[in-house]
Design a protein around this motif. Structure first.
Motif, PDB file in Angstrom:
ATOM      1  N   ALA A   1     -14.616  24.141 -25.389  1.00  0.00           N
ATOM      2  CA  ALA A   1     -14.277  24.447 -26.400  1.00  0.00           C
ATOM      3  C   ALA A   1     -13.606  22.983 -27.206  1.00  0.00           C
ATOM      4  CB  ALA A   1     -11.719  24.751 -26.004  1.00  0.00           C
ATOM      5  N   VAL A   2     -13.641  22.026 -27.292  1.00  0.00           N
ATOM      6  CA  VAL A   2     -13.629  21.050 -27.553  1.00  0.00           C
ATOM      7  C   VAL A   2     -15.064  21.083 -29.268  1.00  0.00           C
ATOM      8  CG1 VAL A   2     -13.711  18.721 -27.763  1.00  0.00           C
ATOM      9  CG2 VAL A   2     -12.943  19.990 -26.050  1.00  0.00           C
ATOM     10  N   VAL A   3     -15.642  21.881 -28.571  1.00  0.00           N
ATOM     11  CA  VAL A   3     -16.682  21.734 -29.647  1.00  0.00           C
ATOM     12  C   VAL A   3     -17.554  22.650 -29.785  1.00  0.00           C
ATOM     13  CG1 VAL A   3     -18.234  19.502 -28.959  1.00  0.00           C
ATOM     14  CG2 VAL A   3     -18.520  21.137 -27.621  1.00  0.00           C
ATOM     15  N   ALA A   4     -16.458  23.933 -29.903  1.00  0.00           N
ATOM     16  CA  ALA A   4     -16.782  25.830 -30.482  1.00  0.00           C
ATOM     17  C   ALA A   4     -17.244  25.641 -31.512  1.00  0.00           C
ATOM     18  CB  ALA A   4     -15.685  26.336 -30.401  1.00  0.00           C
ATOM     19  N   ASN A   5     -16.400  24.969 -32.919  1.00  0.00           N
ATOM     20  CA  ASN A   5     -16.927  24.747 -33.792  1.00  0.00           C
ATOM     21  C   ASN A   5     -17.860  23.523 -34.296  1.00  0.00           C
ATOM     22  OD1 ASN A   5     -15.603  27.352 -33.395  1.00  0.00           O
ATOM     23  ND2 ASN A   5     -13.982  26.071 -33.911  1.00  0.00           N
ATOM     24  N   ALA A   6     -18.924  23.575 -33.505  1.00  0.00           N
ATOM     25  CA  ALA A   6     -19.342  21.770 -34.343  1.00  0.00           C
ATOM     26  C   ALA A   6     -21.255  22.132 -34.563  1.00  0.00           C
ATOM     27  CB  ALA A   6     -19.601  21.111 -32.678  1.00  0.00           C
ATOM     28  N   VAL A   7     -21.323  21.379 -35.342  1.00  0.00           N
ATOM     29  CA  VAL A   7     -22.646  21.838 -35.441  1.00  0.00           C
ATOM     30  C   VAL A   7     -23.260  21.329 -34.158  1.00  0.00           C
ATOM     31  CG1 VAL A   7     -21.947  21.043 -37.974  1.00  0.00           C
ATOM     32  CG2 VAL A   7     -22.808  19.326 -36.657  1.00  0.00           C
ATOM     33  N   ALA A   8     -24.658  21.734 -34.030  1.00  0.00           N
ATOM     34  CA  ALA A   8     -26.094  21.344 -33.097  1.00  0.00           C
ATOM     35  C   ALA A   8     -26.158  20.405 -33.287  1.00  0.00           C
ATOM     36  CB  ALA A   8     -27.218  22.062 -33.144  1.00  0.00           C
ATOM     37  N   LYS A   9     -25.759  19.008 -33.842  1.00  0.00           N
ATOM     38  CA  LYS A   9     -26.341  18.074 -33.675  1.00  0.00           C
ATOM     39  C   LYS A   9     -25.230  17.396 -33.259  1.00  0.00           C
ATOM     40  CE  LYS A   9     -26.972  13.692 -35.607  1.00  0.00           C
ATOM     41  NZ  LYS A   9     -25.550  12.956 -35.028  1.00  0.00           N
ATOM     42  N   ARG A  10     -24.024  17.380 -33.166  1.00  0.00           N
ATOM     43  CA  ARG A  10     -23.063  16.792 -32.027  1.00  0.00           C
ATOM     44  C   ARG A  10     -22.564  17.849 -31.192  1.00  0.00           C
ATOM     45  NH1 ARG A  10     -18.771  14.174 -30.337  1.00  0.00           N
ATOM     46  NH2 ARG A  10     -16.585  15.178 -29.960  1.00  0.00           N
ATOM     47  N   ARG A  11     -22.716  19.186 -31.305  1.00  0.00           N
ATOM     48  CA  ARG A  11     -22.942  19.503 -30.035  1.00  0.00           C
ATOM     49  C   ARG A  11     -24.034  19.197 -28.421  1.00  0.00           C
ATOM     50  NH1 ARG A  11     -20.625  24.298 -27.284  1.00  0.00           N
ATOM     51  NH2 ARG A  11     -22.155  24.923 -25.830  1.00  0.00           N
ATOM     52  N   ASN A  12     -25.054  19.147 -29.079  1.00  0.00           N
ATOM     53  CA  ASN A  12     -26.090  18.104 -28.267  1.00  0.00           C
ATOM     54  C   ASN A  12     -25.407  16.683 -27.647  1.00  0.00           C
ATOM     55  OD1 ASN A  12     -28.078  20.410 -29.029  1.00  0.00           O
ATOM     56  ND2 ASN A  12     -28.707  19.614 -30.395  1.00  0.00           N
ATOM     57  N   GLU A  13     -24.735  15.929 -28.703  1.00  0.00           N
ATOM     58  CA  GLU A  13     -24.340  14.709 -28.134  1.00  0.00           C
ATOM     59  C   GLU A  13     -23.569  14.927 -26.923  1.00  0.00           C
ATOM     60  OE1 GLU A  13     -25.820  12.292 -32.442  1.00  0.00           O
ATOM     61  OE2 GLU A  13     -23.220  13.485 -32.573  1.00  0.00           O
ATOM     62  N   PHE A  14     -22.673  15.596 -28.026  1.00  0.00           N
ATOM     63  CA  PHE A  14     -21.110  15.967 -26.685  1.00  0.00           C
ATOM     64  C   PHE A  14     -21.729  16.470 -25.404  1.00  0.00           C
ATOM     65  CE2 PHE A  14     -17.935  17.890 -24.752  1.00  0.00           C
ATOM     66  CZ  PHE A  14     -16.656  17.123 -25.905  1.00  0.00           C
ATOM     67  N   THR A  15     -22.761  17.462 -25.060  1.00  0.00           N
ATOM     68  CA  THR A  15     -22.945  17.553 -24.086  1.00  0.00           C
ATOM     69  C   THR A  15     -24.015  16.571 -23.087  1.00  0.00           C
ATOM     70  OG1 THR A  15     -23.386  19.849 -24.908  1.00  0.00           O
ATOM     71  CG2 THR A  15     -24.508  19.622 -22.644  1.00  0.00           C
ATOM     72  N   THR A  16     -24.883  15.864 -23.845  1.00  0.00           N
ATOM     73  CA  THR A  16     -26.154  15.517 -23.036  1.00  0.00           C
ATOM     74  C   THR A  16     -25.630  13.894 -22.355  1.00  0.00           C
ATOM     75  OG1 THR A  16     -28.064  16.384 -24.103  1.00  0.00           O
ATOM     76  CG2 THR A  16     -28.137  14.135 -23.297  1.00  0.00           C
TER      77      THR A  16
END
Length: 224
Positions: free
Chosen positions: A30-45
């Motif tokens: 939910a935190v990165v639902a609207n994030a760009v791919a770069k932000r999502r990858n950083e957050f996830t990894t």
């Protein structure tokens, strides 16, 4: 990062890739639902790294959500810090009965791209010291290390105080031997009845990454 912290009671997990098996809890999604791919990858990894590190100290997987000012909310009994930059992600965790607080930061291992940034993060004393270091030890991105060190200072400071710390409120002295000292220019956090006015840390530049770290061990019983 692991080589930087090999002598202290922390667990480090780091990676230069975004593993395909890195997943998020629904609350994190939910935190990165609207994030760009770069932000999502950083957050996830970086959370994948954190959960791997937590597992190694016997802590079951759980969501790691941003709290006040974006600081990660760690499980009870754990202290930790996460960092990411282009081509690098890392998480460092420790048990709260062994480490009081810690902060780590990684940046590209190159000079700051915008020369105006230095004026925002460094005072006159620090800028003079950087000029001297650059003259004596060219090839090391001293300004980037100063920025990274101040990020590590803040990440160590915030869990102890819950307060903002500006770049101008800590003066950092970098040592070519791979250490640094940060002297707080404001009232320091009180730990076990003692005000902390100085944080000591380490730095390294390797494989295109400039990294800094501070670990505040829990004082031994005799020192409390």
């Amino acid at each position: 990062m692991a080589s930087l912290l090999s002598a202290v009671p922390v667990t480090v997990v780091e990676t230069h890739d975004d593993p395909a098996d890195a997943v998020l809890f629904p609350e994190e999604e939910a935190v990165v639902a609207n994030a760009v791919a770069k932000r999502r990858n950083e957050f996830t990894t970086v959370r994948h790294c954190a959960r791997t590190a937590l597992k190694s100290i016997g802590v079951p997987p759980a969501p790691i959500l941003p709290g006040q000012r974006g600081a990660p909310r760690w499980p009870a009994g754990v202290v930790g810090s996460m960092t990411h930059c282009a081509g690098y992600r890392a998480a460092v965790v420790a048990r709260a009965d062994e480490v009081t607080s810690l902060g780590v930061d990684a940046e590209p291992g190159e000079p700051l791209r915008d020369p105006d940034v230095l004026g925002l993060i460094a005072d006159e004393t620090e800028r003079a010291a950087l000029a001297d270091l650059g003259a004596r030890h060219p090839g090391t991105p001293w300004d980037r290390l100063l920025f990274s060190a101040k990020e590590s200072v803040y990440k160590t400071w915030f869990p102890l105080t819950g307060r903002w710390l500006g770049f101008e409120e800590a003066r950092v002295e970098l040592d070519p031997a791979g250490t640094f000292t940060a002297r707080l220019l404001v009232e320091g956090p009180v730990v076990d009845g003692v005000e902390l006015k100085v944080f000591s840390g380490q730095w390294i530049v390797r494989d295109g990454i400039a990294a800094t770290a501070i670990v505040l061990p829990v004082p031994p019983p005799a020192a409390r």
